[in-house]
Design a protein around this motif. Sequence first.
Motif, short mmCIF file in Angstrom:
data_model
loop_
_atom_site.label_atom_id
_atom_site.label_comp_id
_atom_site.label_asym_id
_atom_site.label_seq_id
_atom_site.Cartn_x
_atom_site.Cartn_y
_atom_site.Cartn_z
N THR A 9 0.86 -1.18 0.00
CA THR A 9 0.00 0.00 0.00
C THR A 9 0.89 1.23 0.00
O THR A 9 1.82 1.32 0.80
CB THR A 9 -0.90 0.05 1.25
OG1 THR A 9 -1.79 -1.05 1.25
CG2 THR A 9 -1.70 1.35 1.29
N TRP A 50 -5.52 -3.11 6.14
CA TRP A 50 -5.43 -3.78 4.84
C TRP A 50 -4.49 -4.99 4.87
O TRP A 50 -4.27 -5.63 3.85
CB TRP A 50 -5.01 -2.78 3.76
CG TRP A 50 -6.13 -1.83 3.40
CD1 TRP A 50 -7.40 -1.84 3.88
CD2 TRP A 50 -6.06 -0.76 2.47
NE1 TRP A 50 -8.13 -0.84 3.31
CE2 TRP A 50 -7.34 -0.15 2.43
CE3 TRP A 50 -5.06 -0.25 1.67
CZ2 TRP A 50 -7.63 0.94 1.63
CZ3 TRP A 50 -5.35 0.85 0.86
CH2 TRP A 50 -6.63 1.43 0.83
N VAL A 54 3.07 -1.10 4.22
CA VAL A 54 2.71 0.25 3.80
C VAL A 54 3.98 1.06 3.57
O VAL A 54 4.90 1.02 4.39
CB VAL A 54 1.85 0.95 4.88
CG1 VAL A 54 1.54 2.39 4.48
CG2 VAL A 54 0.56 0.18 5.13
N ASP A 108 -1.99 -0.99 -3.74
CA ASP A 108 -3.14 -0.28 -3.21
C ASP A 108 -2.69 1.12 -2.82
O ASP A 108 -1.50 1.36 -2.58
CB ASP A 108 -3.71 -1.04 -2.01
CG ASP A 108 -4.17 -2.44 -2.41
OD1 ASP A 108 -4.73 -2.57 -3.51
OD2 ASP A 108 -3.96 -3.37 -1.63
#
Length: 185
Positions: A9, A50, A54, A108
Amino acid sequence: MASTDDRLTYLLIDGENIDATLGMSILGRRPHPDERPRWNKLLQFIERQWRQSVRGLFFLAVEGDLPASFVQALVAMGYQPIMLRGEGKVVDIAIQRTAEALASREADVALVSHDRDFALQLDVLAQTPGRRTGIVGFQEFLSSDLRRIPGVEFFDLEYDVHAFTAELPRLRVIDIDEFDPLDFL
């Protein structure tokens, strides 16, 4: 906490937008250091939400001296500070370009901003099958252009992320199931 497929992400932070909204619209003054978001909590929240790694990109406009202590703190938390200088809305331009570049990647994307200037890019990202897209901010200040993008998840910086150490003086619409009269007595 990487997922099994090691999907990533990208967390794109428009720090100026969040700071301005917090200061001008919520507090009515420049935020004190203890009233600013705990940015480390945001990284942790998105990673948990999620269930994947990240990469936090924190965009900053730098006009004078480098905000060295803030930049060092961002790096220590795991963010990549992206310091920009130039004419116009350099942070907006950089986030738009980054979002456009992410359209061709299998990743994402979560945007931390209320700004309608990112609606086109976020809409393109949200239309990609299998891609999660999200917006983090203060729900009552989210632009209607961003709000209208189908398939985007919204996370409130205070209520969902819990990025603040104290309750902010916000006015909000309360779902009747969450209403507690004792909060107002």
